[in-house]
Design an enzyme around this catalytic site. Structure first.
Site, mmCIF file in Angstrom:
data_model
loop_
_atom_site.group_PDB
_atom_site.id
_atom_site.type_symbol
_atom_site.label_atom_id
_atom_site.label_comp_id
_atom_site.label_asym_id
_atom_site.label_seq_id
_atom_site.Cartn_x
_atom_site.Cartn_y
_atom_site.Cartn_z
ATOM 1 N N ARG A 15 0.803 -1.229 0.000
ATOM 2 C CA ARG A 15 0.000 0.000 0.000
ATOM 3 C C ARG A 15 0.832 1.274 0.000
ATOM 4 O O ARG A 15 0.314 2.374 -0.056
ATOM 5 C CB ARG A 15 -0.957 -0.032 1.212
ATOM 6 C CG ARG A 15 -2.045 -1.070 1.071
ATOM 7 C CD ARG A 15 -2.712 -1.388 2.401
ATOM 8 N NE ARG A 15 -1.953 -2.339 3.206
ATOM 9 C CZ ARG A 15 -2.349 -2.819 4.389
ATOM 10 N NH1 ARG A 15 -3.477 -2.411 4.911
ATOM 11 N NH2 ARG A 15 -1.603 -3.689 5.044
ATOM 12 N N GLU A 153 -8.671 -10.781 11.810
ATOM 13 C CA GLU A 153 -8.209 -9.736 10.885
ATOM 14 C C GLU A 153 -9.409 -9.018 10.278
ATOM 15 O O GLU A 153 -10.461 -9.619 10.058
ATOM 16 C CB GLU A 153 -7.348 -10.356 9.778
ATOM 17 C CG GLU A 153 -6.007 -10.844 10.253
ATOM 18 C CD GLU A 153 -5.233 -9.781 11.006
ATOM 19 O OE1 GLU A 153 -4.891 -8.744 10.395
ATOM 20 O OE2 GLU A 153 -4.982 -9.959 12.206
ATOM 21 N N ASN A 385 39.183 27.598 -6.288
ATOM 22 C CA ASN A 385 39.898 26.531 -5.579
ATOM 23 C C ASN A 385 40.046 25.264 -6.404
ATOM 24 O O ASN A 385 40.685 24.332 -5.983
ATOM 25 C CB ASN A 385 39.178 26.207 -4.261
ATOM 26 C CG ASN A 385 37.737 25.756 -4.496
ATOM 27 O OD1 ASN A 385 37.097 26.195 -5.444
ATOM 28 N ND2 ASN A 385 37.245 24.879 -3.645
ATOM 29 N N SER A 404 36.243 44.267 -3.645
ATOM 30 C CA SER A 404 35.096 43.584 -4.253
ATOM 31 C C SER A 404 35.431 42.984 -5.604
ATOM 32 O O SER A 404 36.317 43.471 -6.307
ATOM 33 C CB SER A 404 33.961 44.594 -4.450
ATOM 34 O OG SER A 404 33.514 45.021 -3.190
ATOM 35 N N ARG A 439 44.575 44.758 -12.826
ATOM 36 C CA ARG A 439 43.475 45.124 -13.721
ATOM 37 C C ARG A 439 43.993 46.162 -14.717
ATOM 38 O O ARG A 439 44.976 46.836 -14.437
ATOM 39 C CB ARG A 439 42.278 45.661 -12.953
ATOM 40 C CG ARG A 439 42.548 46.829 -12.021
ATOM 41 C CD ARG A 439 41.248 47.497 -11.597
ATOM 42 N NE ARG A 439 40.977 47.477 -10.192
ATOM 43 C CZ ARG A 439 41.106 48.548 -9.380
ATOM 44 N NH1 ARG A 439 41.542 49.708 -9.841
ATOM 45 N NH2 ARG A 439 40.799 48.469 -8.124
HETATM 46 C C1 UD1 Z 1 -0.935 -6.950 11.348
HETATM 47 C C2 UD1 Z 1 -1.733 -7.904 12.246
HETATM 48 C C3 UD1 Z 1 -2.969 -7.184 12.756
HETATM 49 C C4 UD1 Z 1 -2.551 -5.947 13.514
HETATM 50 C C5 UD1 Z 1 -1.637 -5.054 12.677
HETATM 51 C C6 UD1 Z 1 -1.040 -3.987 13.561
HETATM 52 C C7 UD1 Z 1 -1.384 -10.197 11.432
HETATM 53 C C8 UD1 Z 1 -1.947 -11.307 10.642
HETATM 54 N N1 UD1 Z 1 -2.100 -9.075 11.488
HETATM 55 O O1 UD1 Z 1 -1.754 -6.639 10.232
HETATM 56 O O2 UD1 Z 1 -3.713 -8.045 13.611
HETATM 57 O O3 UD1 Z 1 -3.695 -5.225 13.931
HETATM 58 O O4 UD1 Z 1 -0.563 -5.805 12.111
HETATM 59 O O5 UD1 Z 1 -0.301 -3.058 12.838
HETATM 60 O O6 UD1 Z 1 -0.322 -10.340 12.013
HETATM 61 N N2 UD1 Z 1 5.628 -9.238 7.658
HETATM 62 C C9 UD1 Z 1 6.655 -10.126 7.408
HETATM 63 N N3 UD1 Z 1 6.419 -11.189 6.586
HETATM 64 C C10 UD1 Z 1 5.206 -11.438 6.038
HETATM 65 C C11 UD1 Z 1 4.149 -10.523 6.299
HETATM 66 C C12 UD1 Z 1 4.396 -9.442 7.126
HETATM 67 O O7 UD1 Z 1 7.768 -9.937 7.903
HETATM 68 O O8 UD1 Z 1 5.083 -12.441 5.339
HETATM 69 C C13 UD1 Z 1 5.891 -8.055 8.517
HETATM 70 C C14 UD1 Z 1 5.698 -6.754 7.777
HETATM 71 O O9 UD1 Z 1 6.931 -6.305 7.210
HETATM 72 C C15 UD1 Z 1 5.195 -5.811 8.861
HETATM 73 C C16 UD1 Z 1 4.516 -6.720 9.856
HETATM 74 O O10 UD1 Z 1 4.977 -8.035 9.592
HETATM 75 O O11 UD1 Z 1 6.266 -5.136 9.493
HETATM 76 C C17 UD1 Z 1 2.992 -6.661 9.750
HETATM 77 O O12 UD1 Z 1 2.588 -7.036 8.441
HETATM 78 P P1 UD1 Z 1 1.380 -6.346 7.676
HETATM 79 O O13 UD1 Z 1 1.195 -7.068 6.393
HETATM 80 O O14 UD1 Z 1 1.542 -4.895 7.634
HETATM 81 O O15 UD1 Z 1 0.153 -6.742 8.633
HETATM 82 P P2 UD1 Z 1 -1.181 -5.913 8.877
HETATM 83 O O16 UD1 Z 1 -2.149 -6.229 7.798
HETATM 84 O O17 UD1 Z 1 -0.901 -4.524 9.184
HETATM 85 CA CA CA Z 2 0.869 -3.270 9.133
#
Ligand code: UD1
Ligand code: CA
Length: 456
Positions: A15, A153, A385, A404, A439
């Site tokens: 996003r 979720e 320079n 100047s 000059r």
């Molecule tokens: C997640 C939570 C949600 C919570 C919200 C808070 C889950 C399923 N959902 O949703 O309940 O309210 O965060 O901000 O956990 N990431 C990985 N690998 C992956 C997917 C994600 O490392 O495969 C990391 C992302 O980089 C991020 C974090 O996990 O830093 C959260 O992932 P994101 O996809 O943003 O989850 P949300 O939909 O925000």
């Molecule tokens: Ca998130």
């Protein structure tokens, strides 16, 4: 408790619509991920946090190479549960795991400390918060007794569940031995076809594991960044909080809503900062200083009683007490201003030392130069320079006067007390206490006629 910290940071951040991975986007001049890593150091100073990286992983590792973290790769982003699973082999069974999300940047050390202290041993801890607008987030489902039974979720929830305002922050304390049992059992039958970490809550409930919840000190601490709207809002909230802290310390900010601190600032007493000032890197300002509107200060040390006038850009400079700089001045790295020197409008200085009481007031470029005390540099002076290949130094002795519109072709030395006639191009050293000029002689042509328009 024995604590290991895991920061989930492998997601792409769809996003954001960006080529830069989400966790590398900056908030107040620091990447989201670095904010989280710093909080983890604050609560667990002797422990190296484990960062799960994935999308554009090399970029993430390279940008944050200065951080003391252990990197674990999640090559395919199959969900938060799958991400945490990748880190588990590095965690001893008797540890508790503090899980942080790389896109929830402002979690404070105080909140984490109290979360850790209040979560009972062998139980699960979840940091939750009540949001006026919880849309998009995982909701906390509680039973009649108020106990947490599930996290659902947003995309998988019913209309009734969507009305719940208590959200999951993504920050948990989880016993490693239970994670090792539960995470491999996760299923991805949900709206996003992902292995949700949040599904372990229902598993815990079915095994009668106690679930404890805590709340953060302020709700901004658990705001997640999923798109640029959220990033911009959080930036403003954070800036306002920093501005208020400075106001409470005794700094005057003409408008706290038009002040940006993207680094560290230390300030003495009775400092006035006008609107639209941006502070970056490490900046130190002494007592009784005035920073005019629209100035950018990056890695600067400023002494007492200094005035930086409007629209000046200062980077990597040291400015001693009693100096005045600007308006419209540009000081570049390596500039050192001695006490009570004056740098005026449209003056650029780079890698140069300017002596006590010296004035460089108008339209000048000084690069790679050593300028003595009480020198007067006239309007339009340029140190040449650069010969196209190498840089050379210019030295100007104490009490010299540079007329100047002079060009000083480096390497060149102007002696102490020397005077350079206006409009000179100086290519050889000018002796002390003499007038040097180069000059053409002034001439007047008596019967000279202006050209006339041709008759057609
Ligand atoms: C997640 C939570 C949600 C919570 C919200 C808070 C889950 C399923 N959902 O949703 O309940 O309210 O965060 O901000 O956990 N990431 C990985 N690998 C992956 C997917 C994600 O490392 O495969 C990391 C992302 O980089 C991020 C974090 O996990 O830093 C959260 O992932 P994101 O996809 O943003 O989850 P949300 O939909 O925000
Ligand atoms: Ca998130």
């Amino acid at each position: 408790m024995n604590l290991s910290t895991v920061i989930l940071a492998a997601g792409k951040g769809k996003r954001m619509y960006s080529e830069t991975p989400k966790v590398l986007h900056p908030l107040a001049g620091k990447t989201l991920l670095e904010h989280v890593v710093n909080s983890s150091y604050a609560v667990n100073p002797h422990h190296q946090p484990i960062v799960v990286y994935g999308h554009e992983g090399e970029k993430v590792k390279k940008t944050l190479a200065h951080l003391n973290v252990a990197w674990v790769e999640q090559s395919q982003q199959l969900g938060t549960g799958h991400a945490l699973l990748q880190a588990l082999t590095h965690i001893p069974d008797d540890h508790n795991v503090l899980v942080l999300y790389g896109d929830v940047p402002l979690i404070s050390a105080e909140t984490l400390k109290s979360f850790i202290d209040t979560t009972p041993k062998n139980s699960i801890g979840i940091l939750t918060a009540t949001f006026p607008d919880p849309s998009g987030l995982g909701r906390i489902i509680r039973n009649k007794e108020g106990q947490i039974t599930q996290i659902i979720e947003d995309k998988d929830s019913t209309d009734a569940q969507r009305r719940i305002q208590e959200i999951n922050s993504g920050i948990y304390i989880l016993p490693a031995n239970l994670l090792k049992k539960w995470l491999p059992q996760l299923q991805n039958q949900n709206a996003q076809k992902e292995y949700y970490l949040t599904d372990i809550i229902a598993m815990a409930v079915s095994e009668n594991i106690a679930i404890h919840s805590s709340q953060p000190g302020a709700y901004e601490e658990v705001l997640g960044i999923n798109d640029r709207v959220q990033l911009a809002k959080l930036e403003r909230q954070y800036q306002l909080r920093q501005a208020e802290k400075l106001l409470r310390q005794g700094v005057t900010l003409h408008d706290p809503a038009r002040f940006d601190l993207r680094g560290e600032l230390s300030v003495g007493s009775d400092v006035i900062i006008d609107i639209n000032v941006i502070i970056e890197g490490k900046v130190q300002i002494g007592n009784h200083c005035l920073i005019g509107p629209n100035c950018v200060l990056r890695n600067v040390i400023i002494g007492d009683h200094v005035e930086i006038k409007a629209n000046s850009v200062i980077d990597g400079a040291e400015i001693a007490e009693g100096c005045s700089v600007g308006p419209f001045a540009r000081l570049r790295p390596g500039t050192v201003l001695s006490p009570r020197s004056h740098i005026g409008n449209f003056v650029e200085i780079k890698n140069s030392e300017i002596g006590t009481g010296t004035k460089v007031n108008h339209l000048t470029y000084l690069g790679d130069s050593d300028v003595g005390k009480n020198v007067n540099v006239g309007a339009g002076t340029i140190t040449c320079n650069y010969d196209g290949i190498n840089k050379h130094r210019t030295t100007i002795g104490d009490d010299a006067f540079i007329g100047s519109n002079s060009q000083l072709v480096a390497p060149v030395t102007i002696g102490a007390g020397a005077t350079i006639g206006a409009g000179s191009t100086i290519t050889r050293d000018a002796p002390a206490h003499q007038l040097t000029l180069s000059r053409g002689q002034q001439r007047s042509i008596e019967n000279w006629q202006r050209p006339k328009k041709k008759e057609s």
